[in-house]
Scaffold this active site. Structure first.
Site, PDB file in Angstrom:
ATOM      1  N   GLY A  35       0.798  -1.220   0.000  1.00 60.25           N
ATOM      2  CA  GLY A  35       0.000   0.000   0.000  1.00 60.25           C
ATOM      3  C   GLY A  35       0.831   1.272   0.000  1.00 60.25           C
ATOM      4  N   HIS A  36       0.149   2.367  -0.272  1.00 63.65           N
ATOM      5  CA  HIS A  36       0.820   3.662  -0.435  1.00 63.65           C
ATOM      6  C   HIS A  36       1.565   4.095   0.835  1.00 63.65           C
ATOM      7  CE1 HIS A  36      -2.221   5.928   1.911  1.00 63.65           C
ATOM      8  NE2 HIS A  36      -3.075   5.073   1.366  1.00 63.65           N
ATOM      9  N   ASN A  37       2.737   4.661   0.611  1.00 55.91           N
ATOM     10  CA  ASN A  37       3.599   5.199   1.674  1.00 55.91           C
ATOM     11  C   ASN A  37       4.160   4.145   2.609  1.00 55.91           C
ATOM     12  OD1 ASN A  37       1.418   7.708   1.221  1.00 55.91           O
ATOM     13  ND2 ASN A  37       3.570   8.309   1.344  1.00 55.91           N
TER      14      ASN A  37
ATOM     15  N   SER B 107       1.062   3.041   4.679  1.00 52.33           N
ATOM     16  CA  SER B 107       1.956   3.578   5.714  1.00 52.33           C
ATOM     17  C   SER B 107       2.432   2.525   6.701  1.00 52.33           C
ATOM     18  CB  SER B 107       1.268   4.729   6.451  1.00 52.33           C
ATOM     19  OG  SER B 107       0.942   5.774   5.566  1.00 52.33           O
TER      20      SER B 107
END
Length: 337
Positions: free
Chosen positions: A244-246, A264
């Site tokens: 997932g993002h970050n 994150s």
């Protein structure tokens, strides 16, 4: 089909073990113990598989130093410190050549005039390379790959067919991106909105992948919301994995198939995530920790811990819980009987 063959001594020149026994057979291929023929080499990576040697037809086995059996007549062992690593060297001996490029850049490839193509890079049919993209020296881009604007691909990196590298993403040197992987798709960002039901949160960051990283087929690494999703040097990501993002992965992490990181998530160095494990967003997993297959992580994990279950708890606690449940079920069945 490989036509290569080697003597016992020639193979040992590569893996540098200690030969026990002897064989006159030429070795034509590696194979698992149960199906090997008399001209094939196998391996015993764990003492529990010693029992399979007697019924195997393999003429040679690569074994760990603690092997407790003898090879037998016209058969041999090569003793090494780590049979798995030695086998990897043997597999390289017998490996075939990768699909050939008959010209460095196929005439059907579409390459923007502002893109930079490194020396000896190979680019296959129907590849698209966007504006200001940079392809490193000796990189190999197989047919039907898309590399969008301002992305960079490091020296000697291989990208297999069907993969997409979205804009402004960066892949290091000596990486392998397997078929249909997607690097830099939008992160999954939506919020309730009175006017539109769900409002899309723009994802304007990117993905940064280090050196010697391997990304499996159909795996997705989402771009950051406003900074970078980062995959550290030497990470090995299996097929059908979601990052997932970050999220930020340290060095030499392993993620097995169908596992996933929400947004994150931070993994330290050397973290192992088992198959189908799920990691909650904004979770930190410390260096060297292991998450067992099918586990669900809902909170931070200290370095070095082994976690199992759903929700994941320390392995020894999970095993105790499972033993108690098993006993309760058995006792309940006995009472009913």
């Amino acid at each position: 089909m490989s036509t290569k063959s080697f003597s016992l001594e020639e193979i040992n020149q590569v893996i540098k073990g200690i030969i026990v026994g002897a064989t006159s057979q030429k070795i034509t291929a590696p194979q698992q113990l149960e199906t090997a023929t008399e001209n094939e080499i196998s391996f015993i990576g764990n003492k529990k598989y010693e029992r399979l040697w007697q019924d195997s037809n393999a003429c040679v086995a690569i074994v760990n130093e603690d092997i407790a059996i003898a090879p037998g007549e016209n058969r041999a062992f090569i003793k090494v410190k780590n049979a798995d690593l030695a086998l990897a060297q043997v597999l390289e001996l017998f490996a075939g050549t990768p699909p050939l490029f008959h010209q460095n850049i196929h005439p059907t490839a579409v390459i923007d005039a502002s893109a930079v193509i490194g020396e000896n890079a190979e680019i296959g049919a129907n590849v698209y390379i966007g504006p200001k993209a940079v392809i490193g020296k000796n990189a190999r881009i197989y047919p039907n790959v898309t590399i969008l604007d301002e992305s960079t691909i490091g020296d000697r990196t291989v990208i297999w067919s069907g993969s997409v590298v979205r804009e402004r993403c960066h892949i290091g040197t000596d990486c392998i991106i397997h078929p249909n992987a997607t690097i830099g798709a939008d992160g999954f960002g939506f919020r309730p909105c009175p006017e539109r039901g769900l409002a899309k949160i723009p994802q304007i960051g990117n993905v940064i992948i280090g050196n010697w990283v391997e990304i499996g087929a159909n795996t997705c690494v989402d771009r950051g919301k406003f900074s970078s999703t980062i995959i550290g040097d030497g990470c090995k990501i299996d097929n059908l994995v979601q990052i997932g993002h970050n999220s930020v992965l340290g060095k030499y992490c392993i993620m097995a198939g169908n596992s996933g990181l929400a947004g994150s998530v931070t993994l330290g160095n050397g973290v192992i995530i088992g198959g189908s494990a799920s990691i909650k967003d904004h979770t930190t997993i410390g260096d060297g920790a292991t998450v067992g297959a099918g586990s669900g992580v809902t909170g931070d994990i200290p370095a070095g811990k082994v976690m199992l279950g759903y929700p994941a708890v320390e392995a020894r606690d999970a095993l105790k819980q499972w033993a108690i449940l098993k006993r309760l079920v058995r006792e309940s069945g006995e009472k009913k009987a």
